[in-house]
Design an enzyme around this catalytic site. Structure first.
Site, PDB file in Angstrom:
ATOM      1  N   GLN A 130       0.795  -1.223   0.000  1.00  0.00           N
ATOM      2  CA  GLN A 130       0.000   0.000   0.000  1.00  0.00           C
ATOM      3  C   GLN A 130       0.834   1.282   0.000  1.00  0.00           C
ATOM      4  O   GLN A 130       0.321   2.342  -0.323  1.00  0.00           O
ATOM      5  CB  GLN A 130      -0.955  -0.001   1.192  1.00  0.00           C
ATOM      6  N   HIS A 183      -1.617  -5.017 -12.795  1.00  0.00           N
ATOM      7  CA  HIS A 183      -1.066  -4.850 -14.141  1.00  0.00           C
ATOM      8  C   HIS A 183      -1.899  -5.563 -15.203  1.00  0.00           C
ATOM      9  O   HIS A 183      -1.638  -5.406 -16.401  1.00  0.00           O
ATOM     10  CB  HIS A 183       0.375  -5.372 -14.196  1.00  0.00           C
ATOM     11  N   ASP A 223       2.398   0.639  -8.030  1.00  0.00           N
ATOM     12  CA  ASP A 223       3.751   0.678  -8.609  1.00  0.00           C
ATOM     13  C   ASP A 223       4.632   1.711  -7.908  1.00  0.00           C
ATOM     14  O   ASP A 223       5.825   1.481  -7.691  1.00  0.00           O
ATOM     15  CB  ASP A 223       3.705   1.020 -10.100  1.00  0.00           C
ATOM     16  N   ARG A 267       3.687  -0.098  13.070  1.00  0.00           N
ATOM     17  CA  ARG A 267       3.354  -1.405  12.503  1.00  0.00           C
ATOM     18  C   ARG A 267       3.468  -1.305  10.989  1.00  0.00           C
ATOM     19  O   ARG A 267       2.760  -0.519  10.355  1.00  0.00           O
ATOM     20  CB  ARG A 267       1.926  -1.804  12.899  1.00  0.00           C
ATOM     21  N   HIS A 284       1.036  -9.361   4.620  1.00  0.00           N
ATOM     22  CA  HIS A 284      -0.141  -8.502   4.457  1.00  0.00           C
ATOM     23  C   HIS A 284      -0.604  -8.602   2.998  1.00  0.00           C
ATOM     24  O   HIS A 284      -0.525  -7.640   2.237  1.00  0.00           O
ATOM     25  CB  HIS A 284       0.195  -7.072   4.878  1.00  0.00           C
ATOM     26  N   ASN A 297      -1.722 -10.726   8.501  1.00  0.00           N
ATOM     27  CA  ASN A 297      -2.749  -9.702   8.613  1.00  0.00           C
ATOM     28  C   ASN A 297      -4.029 -10.213   7.971  1.00  0.00           C
ATOM     29  O   ASN A 297      -4.062 -10.524   6.781  1.00  0.00           O
ATOM     30  CB  ASN A 297      -2.331  -8.421   7.886  1.00  0.00           C
ATOM     31  N   GLU A 298      -5.083 -10.317   8.773  1.00  0.00           N
ATOM     32  CA  GLU A 298      -6.426 -10.576   8.258  1.00  0.00           C
ATOM     33  C   GLU A 298      -6.484 -11.750   7.289  1.00  0.00           C
ATOM     34  O   GLU A 298      -6.819 -11.581   6.103  1.00  0.00           O
ATOM     35  CB  GLU A 298      -6.992  -9.314   7.588  1.00  0.00           C
ATOM     36  N   ASN A 348      -7.976  -6.062  14.167  1.00  0.00           N
ATOM     37  CA  ASN A 348      -8.301  -4.930  13.302  1.00  0.00           C
ATOM     38  C   ASN A 348      -9.805  -4.735  13.326  1.00  0.00           C
ATOM     39  O   ASN A 348     -10.563  -5.673  13.056  1.00  0.00           O
ATOM     40  CB  ASN A 348      -7.885  -5.196  11.856  1.00  0.00           C
ATOM     41  N   TYR A 374     -13.108  -1.893  12.382  1.00  0.00           N
ATOM     42  CA  TYR A 374     -13.535  -0.642  11.755  1.00  0.00           C
ATOM     43  C   TYR A 374     -15.012  -0.333  11.948  1.00  0.00           C
ATOM     44  O   TYR A 374     -15.389   0.813  12.125  1.00  0.00           O
ATOM     45  CB  TYR A 374     -13.248  -0.677  10.246  1.00  0.00           C
ATOM     46  N   GLU A 382      -5.293  -2.288  14.052  1.00  0.00           N
ATOM     47  CA  GLU A 382      -5.803  -1.299  13.088  1.00  0.00           C
ATOM     48  C   GLU A 382      -7.153  -0.788  13.554  1.00  0.00           C
ATOM     49  O   GLU A 382      -7.983  -1.562  14.055  1.00  0.00           O
ATOM     50  CB  GLU A 382      -6.031  -1.897  11.680  1.00  0.00           C
TER      51      GLU A 382
END
Ligand code: GBH
Length: 489
Positions: free
Chosen positions: A27, A47, A60, A85, A130, A174-175, A317, A319, A385
């Site tokens: 990310q 891509h 990219d 993290r 991740h 992660n997740e 995590n 939200y 998170e």
């Protein structure tokens, strides 16, 4: 959202409570093919002709943290966090995913980042995986091929031996729910395998085994000399019954077991293995659909025992919140949702964010951490998170408001309910590539100008919430900002 002022708990977080901010390699880093990095499944996907990304963007360059990591360290330092993290890009270190070809430039990059953090008094909390599997491994099945368990173990071993003299906190995955369900079930995320109700369960099975393998490697070979800790990060919303009918109350509990229990029960429960209700429902649906055996794979007792207890902490995590109601899906097909006999929704009155799935429901956070605390015996938990999506405003009062209210609920869970929570991580320190949403949604405490080749970072209002500067507590400061806003509008 309107919140009564006396709903704020003017407490303090316990001594030693730690604050951090997070990112993930794909990310932010960019440098997707620089200095020997191998391709991963997100490079490959973005891509492709139809990469499935909302704004047709890629990672990219992203926030260009491959070159600008010192700017990130400066932002973290200015924010005053105790830890950062971040995740390692597996294919930057091992271009094919396998241990026989090591990319020294990738190792140098992470050594430089880790050293810069420590020089600034910021501890690294490092995620091994991740979602960015080396594409080379995907070509032999990726998480569907059980060989990945040993291969992941080799990668984890290299990370511990290379960085473990300075990295004292590790997260294996992660997740894994997102990787399994969105990557290998419904197929919106890389590697875009579609097969819900079958391949999702297999991908999850191999990730859980891989997690356990890495934990044991650390426990057997590194813990005594490096004195660190290692856990896993699981994602979960809170799931509230839509009505108080018994069917809906049971549906909400079942939804929690299918979402969080799927990964947490094998690792954190006393008995290990998948949640009994999940085994029962998948087996019954499989039989009804004419399968010779349950579509949910079996660990067998040796693996159940090997996986059980492989944690030093529970990484969460969180939200948002959803509602669950009982409901059967008819039809001659197989899916993870169909297996659960329920429907999920969100209350239209809940305040929105720039992400359609993310509604602002602070009370769900408190209920969720209480559920985990009860289900897994007061397990030691760190929030890895939590955050809010907008369109990139620098005067991000809605994000400040979100953090204020969510952190206040966390404080209640600790101070009023006795939950065993030792840290909190904001997602994210900087704006970044938001997976299939591309750059259309922003989560940063710092803005990044993705139209400027220099990718400058700009501090947002919400960054002021994370000073970690006693005796001014975060809640005091955040609620002051909130009420300032309310009184000025
Ligand atoms: C986290 O996932 C990730 O760890 C992090 O990388 C990410 O940037 C952050 O959240 C913010 O999204 O669009 O309806 O298909 C959180 C769990 C699961 C939430 C997938 C969004 C997509 C729902 N995410 N979900 S939908």
């Amino acid at each position: 959202p309107a919140v009564a002022q006396d709903d704020f708990l003017y407490g303090t977080f316990p001594d030693g409570f730690i604050w951090g901010a997070a990112t993930a390699a794909y990310q932010i880093e960019g440098g997707w093919n620089e200095d020997g990095k191998g391709e991963n499944i997100w490079d490959f996907m973005t891509h492709a002709f139809d990469g499935g990304i909302a704004d047709y963007s890629t990672g990219d360059i992203a926030a260009d943290s491959y070159h600008k990591y010192l700017d990130d360290v400066a932002a973290l330092k200015e924010t005053g966090v105790n830890f950062y993290r971040f995740s390692l890009s597996w294919s930057r270190i091992l271009p094919t995913g396998r241990i026989d070809q090591i990319n020294q430039a990738g190792i140098d990059y992470y050594n430089n980042l880790i050293n810069a953090l420590l020089d600034n008094g910021i501890n690294p909390l490092v995620t091994l995986y991740h979602w960015d599997l080396p594409q080379h491994l995907q070509e032999t099945g990726g998480w569907l091929n059980e060989e990945v368990v040993d291969i992941f173990g080799d990668y984890a071993n290299l990370a511990f031996s290379t960085f473990g003299d300075r990295v004292k906190s590790w997260i294996t995955f992660n997740e894994p729910w997102v990787q399994s369900e969105l990557g290998y079930g419904y197929g919106g995320n890389a590697p875009r395998v579609v097969g819900s109700g079958q391949t999702d369960y297999i991908a999850a099975h191999n990730q859980i085994k891989s997690h356990a393998r890495a934990w044991h490697i650390y426990d057997d070979n590194y813990r005594a000399t490096q004195n660190g800790e290692i856990g896993i990060t699981l994602d979960s919303g809170w799931i509230e019954p839509k009505t108080q009918s018994t069917a809906d109350i049971e549906a909400a509990e079942r939804a929690m077991q299918f979402k969080l229990g799927w990964f947490a029960h094998p690792i954190f429960s006393v008995d290990g293995d998948y949640p009994p209700i999940m085994k029962e429902y998948v087996a019954r649906h499989s039989a009804e659909e004419g399968y010779p055996a349950s579509r949910l794979p079996e660990f067998g007792q040796t693996w159940v025992d090997y996986i059980k207890g492989t944690y030093d902490f529970f990484g969460l995590n969180h939200y948002t919140t959803e509602l669950a109601e009982y409901g059967i899906r008819e039809g001659n097909y197989t899916s993870y949702d169909k297996d659960q006999d329920l429907y999920k929704s969100q209350d239209p009155s809940w305040p929105a964010s720039a992400a359609p799935w993310l509604k602002v429901v602070p009370w769900g956070f408190r209920k969720l951490v209480n559920w985990i605390n009860n289900e897994f015996n007061g397990v030691r938990l760190i929030v890895t998170e939590n955050g809010f999506a907008d369109l990139g405003e620098i005067n991000d009062v809605d994000r400040a408001n979100y953090y204020t209210n969510y952190i206040n609920e966390l404080m209640k869970a600790i101070n009023l309910d006795g939950c065993n929570i030792y840290g909190y991580t904001a997602w994210s320190i900087i704006d970044n590539f938001e997976w299939t949403a591309g750059y259309s949604q922003k989560f940063g405490l710092y803005g990044v100008d993705f139209n400027d080749p220099a990718r400058p970072r700009t501090r947002k209002l919400s960054a002021q919430l994370f000073p970690g500067r006693p005796p001014l507590t975060l809640t005091h400061l955040a609620s002051a900002i909130l009420w300032d806003r309310v009184s000025s509008t």
